[in-house]
Design a protein around this motif. Structure first.
Motif, mmCIF file in Angstrom:
data_model
loop_
_atom_site.group_PDB
_atom_site.id
_atom_site.type_symbol
_atom_site.label_atom_id
_atom_site.label_comp_id
_atom_site.label_asym_id
_atom_site.label_seq_id
_atom_site.Cartn_x
_atom_site.Cartn_y
_atom_site.Cartn_z
ATOM 1 N N PHE A 1 -72.488 -63.917 22.065
ATOM 2 C CA PHE A 1 -73.579 -65.082 22.501
ATOM 3 C C PHE A 1 -72.804 -66.731 21.441
ATOM 4 C CE2 PHE A 1 -76.598 -69.135 22.124
ATOM 5 C CZ PHE A 1 -77.018 -69.316 23.219
ATOM 6 N N PHE A 2 -73.025 -66.175 20.120
ATOM 7 C CA PHE A 2 -72.509 -67.967 19.420
ATOM 8 C C PHE A 2 -70.287 -67.620 19.413
ATOM 9 C CE2 PHE A 2 -75.888 -66.648 16.138
ATOM 10 C CZ PHE A 2 -76.504 -67.267 16.331
ATOM 11 N N LEU A 3 -70.223 -66.749 19.635
ATOM 12 C CA LEU A 3 -68.503 -66.473 20.068
ATOM 13 C C LEU A 3 -67.935 -67.067 21.703
ATOM 14 C CD1 LEU A 3 -66.165 -65.595 18.516
ATOM 15 C CD2 LEU A 3 -66.251 -63.450 19.509
ATOM 16 N N PHE A 4 -69.043 -67.434 22.584
ATOM 17 C CA PHE A 4 -68.501 -67.231 23.362
ATOM 18 C C PHE A 4 -68.933 -68.644 24.185
ATOM 19 C CE2 PHE A 4 -68.547 -62.852 24.434
ATOM 20 C CZ PHE A 4 -67.005 -62.683 24.423
ATOM 21 N N TRP A 5 -70.314 -69.447 24.145
ATOM 22 C CA TRP A 5 -71.039 -70.130 24.045
ATOM 23 C C TRP A 5 -71.287 -71.318 23.218
ATOM 24 C CZ3 TRP A 5 -72.806 -70.641 29.274
ATOM 25 C CH2 TRP A 5 -72.088 -69.310 30.164
ATOM 26 N N THR A 6 -70.790 -71.257 21.854
ATOM 27 C CA THR A 6 -70.883 -72.101 21.318
ATOM 28 C C THR A 6 -70.046 -73.609 21.115
ATOM 29 O OG1 THR A 6 -71.472 -70.957 19.467
ATOM 30 C CG2 THR A 6 -70.728 -73.271 19.385
ATOM 31 N N PRO A 7 -68.800 -73.255 21.947
ATOM 32 C CA PRO A 7 -67.388 -74.492 22.913
ATOM 33 C C PRO A 7 -68.826 -75.147 23.819
ATOM 34 C CG PRO A 7 -67.090 -72.736 21.691
ATOM 35 C CD PRO A 7 -68.067 -72.048 21.860
ATOM 36 N N SER A 8 -68.947 -74.574 24.992
ATOM 37 C CA SER A 8 -69.532 -75.010 25.492
ATOM 38 C C SER A 8 -71.084 -75.494 25.493
ATOM 39 C CB SER A 8 -70.407 -73.994 26.817
ATOM 40 O OG SER A 8 -70.965 -73.805 28.078
ATOM 41 N N TYR A 9 -72.034 -74.699 24.431
ATOM 42 C CA TYR A 9 -72.998 -76.038 23.589
ATOM 43 C C TYR A 9 -72.781 -77.073 23.393
ATOM 44 C CZ TYR A 9 -76.865 -76.875 20.177
ATOM 45 O OH TYR A 9 -77.895 -77.597 19.579
ATOM 46 N N LEU A 10 -71.598 -77.497 22.728
ATOM 47 C CA LEU A 10 -71.481 -78.771 22.099
ATOM 48 C C LEU A 10 -70.941 -79.732 23.026
ATOM 49 C CD1 LEU A 10 -69.419 -77.649 19.284
ATOM 50 C CD2 LEU A 10 -71.304 -78.576 19.025
ATOM 51 N N ASN A 11 -70.184 -78.967 23.856
ATOM 52 C CA ASN A 11 -69.896 -79.870 25.071
ATOM 53 C C ASN A 11 -71.352 -80.459 26.440
ATOM 54 O OD1 ASN A 11 -69.156 -80.784 27.974
ATOM 55 N ND2 ASN A 11 -67.190 -79.841 27.366
ATOM 56 N N THR A 12 -71.417 -79.347 26.240
ATOM 57 C CA THR A 12 -73.381 -79.634 27.488
ATOM 58 C C THR A 12 -74.588 -80.913 26.328
ATOM 59 O OG1 THR A 12 -73.069 -77.562 28.249
ATOM 60 C CG2 THR A 12 -75.377 -78.787 28.609
ATOM 61 N N GLN A 13 -74.288 -80.852 24.666
ATOM 62 C CA GLN A 13 -75.767 -80.846 24.348
ATOM 63 C C GLN A 13 -74.821 -82.644 24.136
ATOM 64 O OE1 GLN A 13 -78.443 -79.310 23.784
ATOM 65 N NE2 GLN A 13 -78.998 -80.411 21.955
ATOM 66 N N PHE A 14 -73.573 -82.781 23.010
ATOM 67 C CA PHE A 14 -73.268 -83.095 22.641
ATOM 68 C C PHE A 14 -72.131 -84.465 23.980
ATOM 69 C CE2 PHE A 14 -74.868 -80.558 19.559
ATOM 70 C CZ PHE A 14 -76.098 -80.725 19.239
ATOM 71 N N GLY A 15 -71.589 -83.488 24.649
ATOM 72 C CA GLY A 15 -70.138 -83.970 24.991
ATOM 73 C C GLY A 15 -69.166 -84.370 24.198
ATOM 74 N N ILE A 16 -68.807 -82.599 23.640
ATOM 75 C CA ILE A 16 -68.208 -83.117 22.008
ATOM 76 C C ILE A 16 -66.949 -81.248 23.317
ATOM 77 C CG2 ILE A 16 -67.377 -82.091 20.026
ATOM 78 C CD1 ILE A 16 -70.022 -83.048 18.884
ATOM 79 N N LYS A 17 -65.544 -82.136 23.150
ATOM 80 C CA LYS A 17 -65.228 -81.134 23.783
ATOM 81 C C LYS A 17 -64.328 -80.316 23.041
ATOM 82 C CE LYS A 17 -63.623 -83.860 27.790
ATOM 83 N NZ LYS A 17 -62.875 -83.856 29.351
ATOM 84 N N GLY B 1 -65.112 -81.628 17.887
ATOM 85 C CA GLY B 1 -64.615 -80.110 18.243
ATOM 86 C C GLY B 1 -64.157 -79.721 17.383
ATOM 87 N N MET B 2 -62.726 -79.614 16.958
ATOM 88 C CA MET B 2 -62.312 -78.646 16.402
ATOM 89 C C MET B 2 -62.452 -78.230 15.017
ATOM 90 S SD MET B 2 -58.098 -79.285 17.174
ATOM 91 C CE MET B 2 -57.489 -79.201 18.992
ATOM 92 N N ALA B 3 -63.240 -79.670 14.753
ATOM 93 C CA ALA B 3 -63.591 -79.727 13.128
ATOM 94 C C ALA B 3 -65.007 -78.695 12.992
ATOM 95 C CB ALA B 3 -64.065 -80.988 12.707
ATOM 96 N N LEU B 4 -65.730 -78.998 14.611
ATOM 97 C CA LEU B 4 -67.557 -78.192 14.647
ATOM 98 C C LEU B 4 -67.276 -76.544 14.098
ATOM 99 C CD1 LEU B 4 -69.036 -81.155 16.161
ATOM 100 C CD2 LEU B 4 -70.084 -80.548 14.024
ATOM 101 N N ILE B 5 -65.934 -76.784 15.214
ATOM 102 C CA ILE B 5 -65.730 -74.584 15.405
ATOM 103 C C ILE B 5 -64.926 -74.394 13.985
ATOM 104 C CG2 ILE B 5 -64.347 -73.069 17.004
ATOM 105 C CD1 ILE B 5 -67.126 -73.999 18.304
ATOM 106 N N PHE B 6 -64.758 -75.268 14.039
ATOM 107 C CA PHE B 6 -63.383 -74.948 12.283
ATOM 108 C C PHE B 6 -65.048 -74.478 10.729
ATOM 109 C CE2 PHE B 6 -61.564 -75.074 8.069
ATOM 110 C CZ PHE B 6 -60.137 -74.292 8.569
ATOM 111 N N THR B 7 -65.956 -75.518 10.552
ATOM 112 C CA THR B 7 -66.742 -75.940 9.768
ATOM 113 C C THR B 7 -67.386 -74.503 10.264
ATOM 114 O OG1 THR B 7 -66.721 -77.542 9.624
ATOM 115 C CG2 THR B 7 -68.671 -76.749 9.068
#
Length: 502
Positions: free
Chosen positions: A284-300, A306-312
């Motif tokens: 779930f973390f692997l598949f949905w975190t990118p979508s979560y950031l887009n949905t919740q915060f509008g971050i692609k 977005g790259m910095a957040l996923i990298f972190t």
């Protein structure tokens, strides 16, 4: 003493890295690149990930037996060849959809509306599922093969640590994926090569074929490998004398366990439920975190932030490399048996995911808080995973290790399939629905801005509304899964009990 076993461990690490890179391409491209072209919703994506999960689960069930039968060298080669082919095949899904529906190009698909847009979505989903099935079948062989190689090249006391090292490849794959995959897709999109995402699948999928060339020349069993001297071989095989004393002659590795016989042992069911309860959290973390950031915060994910957040997130997850070392510390300091040491370590790791309960509330302050907390949960999962894999080698003869690992992987895949499907449907339901062209569709921010009215109102939960409420519910499930899994495992196998064959 030579140290060739660590060269083999490095090969397992790189294979696992490629495995997770291939798995991540879809999750990092679907929202920004694929969805606009094929008109996907969260339901479509959730359906694809659920199908992948169940295929991966069933693949694990048979991959373990295949690896035990074929052997680690040939079995691993077959596995990575299949999944690399499947990864590259994703690139053909767009062309296949155009040919099937008689559409000239991607631009015409993007501009489609109404019934045609729905037809494009459904048709493309079927093609992606086909590619995903091949990917899942191949990827199912990675962990059964890797765990079997670890049992061949490392004594019991070092297996959790070596497993945590190669298992860190999943974190490294997830770590570098958001840096390279959206960048590759954007680069080829600007170059005019398709819509960009196609070449991302091909480039990343091609890495597996490079690994295959190296594996063919580098791997041999320890007692047949000229790079392993007598001192290292003695170190690798140090458990043999102890095993002979602790068990009957009938437990020699030459004797195998039939597939159905595996299920009569509570040790098998302990691994089964330990994986079933927890693997879906990581996926779930692997598949949905990118979508979560887009949905919740509008971050692609293609944005620098977005790259910095996923990298972190996955940088925090890298702390898991120390998770495999903790049981060794317990063994060296207290002399407890490997199983007891791993269960003690796993109980400690089971408490860390509870911090995910705070992800959604603190997300109202900054997106960095949920990312860091999810990263801690991911680190706990990888530490848990390294140790649960190692319990298989503790309790089963080598001839059954890949089979039991495959059964555990199957259980994890089933658990993940359930969670992915529930999550996809929950997020659509939580967002509310409205009517478009006579059909009830997901309520989006864009439709709200256009003045659309809810047919089904948005869900509320603990002060959150819409999709954030749905994410909060799933985060709660993820937070407690490990403690439940540990309790079940401990109930099934309360004390160290290696398998004695009749």
């Amino acid at each position: 003493m030579t140290n060739y076993r660590w060269i083999i461990c490095a090969m397992l690490f790189f294979a696992t890295t490629v495995n997770y890179l291939d798995r991540q391409v879809l999750s990092l491209t679907w929202k920004d690149f694929i969805s606009p072209e094929f008109h996907w919703t969260d339901t479509h994506y959730g359906y694809i990930t659920a199908i992948f999960s169940i295929v991966y689960a069933l693949g694990n069930l048979f991959a373990g037996r295949f690896i035990d039968w074929m052997g680690t060298k040939k079995g691993y080669l077959w596995a990575i060849a299949v999944w690399s082919t499947g990864a590259c095949m994703h690139a053909l899904c767009g062309l296949a959809t155009e040919v099937t529906l008689g559409i000239e190009n991607a631009a015409n698909m993007i501009s489609a509306t109404g019934a045609l847009a729905s037809t494009i979505a459904i048709t493309s989903v079927y093609y992606f599922i086909a590619a995903r099935i091949i990917l899942g079948i191949g990827e199912a062989g990675n962990f059964p093969a890797a765990i079997k190689v670890t049992a061949e090249y490392f004594p019991k006391k070092d297996r959790a640590f070596s497993t945590s090292i190669f298992n860190a490849g999943s974190t490294i794959g997830a770590l570098i994926a958001p840096l390279c995959i959206p960048t590759l897709a954007r680069y080829f999109q600007r170059m005019g090569v398709g819509n960009g995402w196609e070449m991302a699948f091909i480039v990343i999928g091609g890495l597996g074929f490079i690994w295959m060339g190296l594996w063919m020349f580098m791997y041999k069993k320890p007692d047949e490998n000229p790079h392993v001297n007598a001192a290292e071989l003695a170190y690798i095989e140090q458990d043999k004398e102890e095993d002979k004393k602790a068990t009957t002659p009938a437990t020699k590795d030459e004797k195998s366990i039939s597939f159905l016989q595996c299920f009569k042992y509570p040790q098998t069911w302990a691994v089964f439920f330990g994986k079933f309860m927890t693997d879906g959290v990581w996926w779930f973390f692997l598949f949905w975190t990118p979508s979560y950031l887009n949905t919740q915060f509008g971050i692609k994910t293609s944005d620098p932030l977005g790259m910095a957040l996923i990298f972190t997130l996955y940088a925090v997850t890298m702390l898991s490399i120390y998770g495999g070392k903790l049981p060794t510390i317990f063994i060296n300091r207290t002399g407890m048996n490997p199983y007891a040491a791993r269960m003690k370590a796993m109980l400690i790791f089971a408490f860390f995911p509870l911090v995910v309960l705070l992800a959604q509330p603190l997300g109202t302050v900054s997106p960095w808080f949920p990312v860091i907390l999810i990263g801690i949960g991911g680190a706990a999962h990888q530490s848990w995973s390294a140790n649960i894999f190692s319990t298989v080698g503790d309790m089963f003869p080598r001839t059954a290790i890949a089979s039991i690992t495959g059964i555990g992987g199957m259980a994890g895949g089933v658990g993940s399939m359930i969670l992915q499907k529930v999550a996809g449907n929950l997020f659509v339901y939580a967002s509310g629905t409205t009517m478009v062209d006579g059909k009830e569709v997901e309520m989006t921010k864009e439709l709200l801005e256009q003045g659309a009215q809810f047919v089904h109102p948005a869900m509320t939960f603990m002060g959150f509304e819409g999709k954030p409420a749905g994410y909060f519910i799933i985060f709660c499930v993820c937070a407690v899964a490990y403690l439940l899994g540990w309790v079940i495992m401990k109930a099934l196998v309360p004390k160290y009990k290696p398998i004695v064959l009749d």
